[in-house]
Design an enzyme around this catalytic site. Structure first.
Site, PDB file in Angstrom:
ATOM      1  N   GLY A 302       0.820  -1.203   0.000  1.00  0.00           N
ATOM      2  CA  GLY A 302       0.000   0.000   0.000  1.00  0.00           C
ATOM      3  C   GLY A 302       0.853   1.250   0.000  1.00  0.00           C
ATOM      4  O   GLY A 302       1.982   1.257  -0.505  1.00  0.00           O
ATOM      5  N   SER A 303       0.342   2.302   0.601  1.00  0.00           N
ATOM      6  CA  SER A 303       1.022   3.596   0.588  1.00  0.00           C
ATOM      7  C   SER A 303       1.963   3.743   1.778  1.00  0.00           C
ATOM      8  O   SER A 303       1.800   3.064   2.803  1.00  0.00           O
ATOM      9  CB  SER A 303      -0.015   4.723   0.639  1.00  0.00           C
ATOM     10  OG  SER A 303      -0.663   4.737   1.907  1.00  0.00           O
ATOM     11  N   VAL A 306      -0.028   4.658   5.095  1.00  0.00           N
ATOM     12  CA  VAL A 306      -0.671   3.541   5.787  1.00  0.00           C
ATOM     13  C   VAL A 306       0.383   2.555   6.283  1.00  0.00           C
ATOM     14  O   VAL A 306       0.216   1.930   7.334  1.00  0.00           O
ATOM     15  CB  VAL A 306      -1.694   2.847   4.871  1.00  0.00           C
ATOM     16  CG1 VAL A 306      -2.366   1.683   5.598  1.00  0.00           C
ATOM     17  CG2 VAL A 306      -2.749   3.840   4.399  1.00  0.00           C
ATOM     18  N   GLY A 307       1.487   2.436   5.553  1.00  0.00           N
ATOM     19  CA  GLY A 307       2.568   1.558   5.989  1.00  0.00           C
ATOM     20  C   GLY A 307       3.103   1.948   7.356  1.00  0.00           C
ATOM     21  O   GLY A 307       3.435   1.090   8.184  1.00  0.00           O
ATOM     22  N   GLU A 324       5.768  -3.134   1.294  1.00  0.00           N
ATOM     23  CA  GLU A 324       5.951  -2.748  -0.107  1.00  0.00           C
ATOM     24  C   GLU A 324       5.060  -1.538  -0.315  1.00  0.00           C
ATOM     25  O   GLU A 324       3.841  -1.656  -0.415  1.00  0.00           O
ATOM     26  CB  GLU A 324       5.564  -3.910  -1.028  1.00  0.00           C
ATOM     27  CG  GLU A 324       6.072  -3.737  -2.454  1.00  0.00           C
ATOM     28  CD  GLU A 324       5.209  -2.801  -3.274  1.00  0.00           C
ATOM     29  OE1 GLU A 324       5.533  -1.591  -3.331  1.00  0.00           O
ATOM     30  OE2 GLU A 324       4.223  -3.258  -3.849  1.00  0.00           O
TER      31      GLU A 324
END
Length: 605
Positions: A302-303, A306-307, A324
């Site tokens: 994801g982004s 959010v990571g 990732e």
């Protein structure tokens, strides 16, 4: 012996007989070496292929009902929809991307429901962990046959739920999944075999090895851009390593998650294993947080924003995570690059899935000597791209933006900012309307590193071209970006390309190609900087689903580790001296070693 007898019968000279025998002996020795060096592996390879063929033809046949694929009779909404458009907190609104037709709602699972699924998975994993690699391959071969058989259906589900074209579905959903299944079936067992490691002189009597054991329940929280492959991919590795798998799909593409889940569960049932081994979770943030809290390892796709939240949640339980977090992959075009080969690659890398790819080609850095020619050839190709609602069967080059108006607003803002700062928009660059789910294929030139579009992930159909003075300047342009997932270098000189590639701060590099590394499933996948860390895919990714355990055992019968008397408790005044002499015997050069040996011989406790 036979040669000697023949020479004696033929009455040859002794010298000739000796020469011929010597030659024959060396020839036989060479043949024996070749058989040992190449014949045995070849025989093993042939035997392995026969075994894999037998496993494949004896794999169970998965049979599930086809999902609903036609929603054209449902009126299209005039206003954009999103996953919360149902108005109910425990429901996810699913809709066709490109036409805004309501497909129905899906249950948004809460923490208790996720916990129940993980608890069931743990029970099912106990039996699965004892399964053989051959049994696991039978499941993967069954999945492979199903994907081949239902190729078109799977692509249609992706087109409806994501808005991508059927061709984009083949490349991103089918080809990638089949290659991962194939590689895992043929090479996965070898990657997970116990490895015997070398030992030093101090532990010469020991056998040292590394074992790869199942972790338990391995999970993934994946993005929406490839709904089938993104959830099936990490599941393949998790199951083959002996784990259970609980994965959360994105709320933006979750309508067909239950169908994808049933495909795998049907295969498990036919092999005699519990379907609870695999669960695809649908939900919002609460479901994702529960997965991070309760799993043994999590992969997040994801982004970066959010990571960071995933890492923060994982820190509470010290759950290991693989992140990732997207990329902004560059293609450096040297002045000696082959444009005939390069241009189709650049077009596919930029506009595949309407640019919605973590390894999407978001930057083209062209040397000044080739820049103008490259722009001249690319411009009509970009202008000629067609676009439309691929979700309803239209044959178009580009489909819709999955996240609709929200994504388009961000993309348009980046494009307009670049133009204001001096970039030239040669094609596209204007959104159709405030509610349209489409953003036109766009081409920008004269882009510089101080523009927002040079630093932020666009995730859209935008071809962005920079001009570089030389190789060093190209590397500077690439490395100013905070992302570092993949990169490409195009040059007729391989040495030059590799030298330039070494200067790029990215997790992956392709010379004279783009994104092909993901189809080389023996390779790990991942990046650096804000693109994340750790790896999935490849040998490293498969082993990442394991408890990596170091082991030692005695290898010489009757020889065991014994603590020398001088090092036993209680210690004496000379114990330290003994330890110094022992270290010198083991590690000092020959002169120091001899002196230490003499010291040990004459040592008195």
């Amino acid at each position: 012996v036979t040669v000697s007898v023949l020479y004696w019968v033929l009455d040859s000279s002794a010298a000739e007989m000796v020469d011929c025998c010597s030659f024959t002996f060396l020839l036989c020795l060479g043949v024996a070496y070749l058989v040992q060096r190449y014949g045995i592996p070849l025989a093993q390879g042939v035997a392995g292929s026969v075994m894999r063929w037998h496993e494949r033809v004896n794999a169970p046949v998965i049979s599930v009902d086809k999902p609903r694929l036609d929603f054209t009779e449902i009126p299209a909404e005039k206003e954009p929809l999103n996953p919360r458009s149902s108005g109910k907190p425990d429901e996810i609104q699913c809709f066709t991307k490109g036409t805004y037709r309501r497909m129905g709602t899906v249950k948004a699972m809460n923490k208790a429901e996720v916990k129940a699924a993980i608890d069931k998975a743990r029970v099912a994993q106990e039996k699965w962990a004892k399964s053989s690699f051959a049994e696991r391959r039978r499941l993967l071969f069954a999945l492979m046959e199903f994907v081949l058989k239902e190729h078109e259906t799977i692509c249609k589900t992706s087109a409806i739920e994501c808005g991508k074209t059927m061709l984009d579905g083949t490349l991103g959903e089918i080809l990638t999944t089949l290659e991962k299944l194939s590689w895992t079936c043929h090479y996965g067992e070898a990657a997970l075999q116990e490895e015997v490691r070398e030992v030093g002189l101090v532990s010469f009597h020991k056998r040292a090895s590394v074992s790869y054991l199942p972790l338990g329940v391995v999970s993934a929280i994946v993005s929406w851009n490839y709904p089938f492959h993104n959830i099936i991919g990490p599941m393949i590795s998790a199951l083959f390593a002996g784990n259970a798998f609980v994965g959360k799909v994105s709320e933006w593409s979750c309508y067909y998650a239950s169908w994808y889940q049933e495909i795998v569960r049907d295969g498990l049932r036919r092999l005699g294993y519990s379907p609870d081994l695999v669960t695809f979770v649908t939900g919002f943030a609460e479901a994702g947080e529960a997965i991070v809290e309760l799993s043994d390892k999590v992969t997040f796709i994801g982004s970066p924003q959010v990571g960071k939240l995933v890492m923060r949640k994982a820190s509470e339980t010290l759950t290991p995570v693989v992140l990732e977090l997207g990329g902004k992959d560059p293609a450096v075009v040297c002045d000696d690059a082959d444009l005939k080969q390069l241009i189709p690659v650049v077009m596919r890398g930029t506009f595949q899935n309407c640019g919605q790819n973590c390894v999407g080609l978001e930057r083209v850095v062209a040397h000044k000597g080739i820049h103008d020619t490259l722009v001249e050839r690319l411009r009509p190709l970009v202008a000629g791209l067609s676009q439309g609602p691929a979700c309803e069967g239209d044959t178009k080059d580009c489909g819709a933006m999955t996240m609709g108006a929200a994504a388009i607003e961000k993309i348009d803002k980046l494009v307009q900012d670049a133009v204001k700062r001096g970039a030239k928009c040669l094609v596209g660059g204007k959104r159709q309307s405030a509610t349209s789910p489409f953003y036109p294929p766009t081409m920008l030139v004269d882009v510089t590193v101080d523009m927002e579009i040079a630093q932020e992930e666009v995730f859209g159909p935008i071809l962005v071209i920079f001009k570089a003075k030389d190789d060093d300047d190209a590397a500077r342009i690439v490395n100013t970006c905070p992302y570092g997932l993949g990169a490409s270098v195009f040059s007729a000189d391989p040495k030059r390309a590799h030298a330039l590639g070494r200067k790029l701060r990215t997790g992956m590099l392709n010379v004279n190609d783009f994104g092909i590394n993901y189809l080389c499933q023996s390779l790990p996948f991942g990046g650096v900087k804000i693109s994340g860390f750790d790896r999935f895919a490849g040998i490293e990714g498969l082993r990442g689903n394991c408890l990596v355990r170091s082991e030692t055992q005695d290898r010489i019968p009757g020889v065991k580790t014994e603590v020398p008397p001088a090092m036993q408790y209680p210690v004496t005044a000379n114990s330290f001296k003994f330890s110094m002499l022992l270290c010198r015997v083991l590690y000092a050069p020959i002169t120091g070693m001899i002196g230490a040996i003499v010291g040990l011989i004459t040592f008195k406790k």
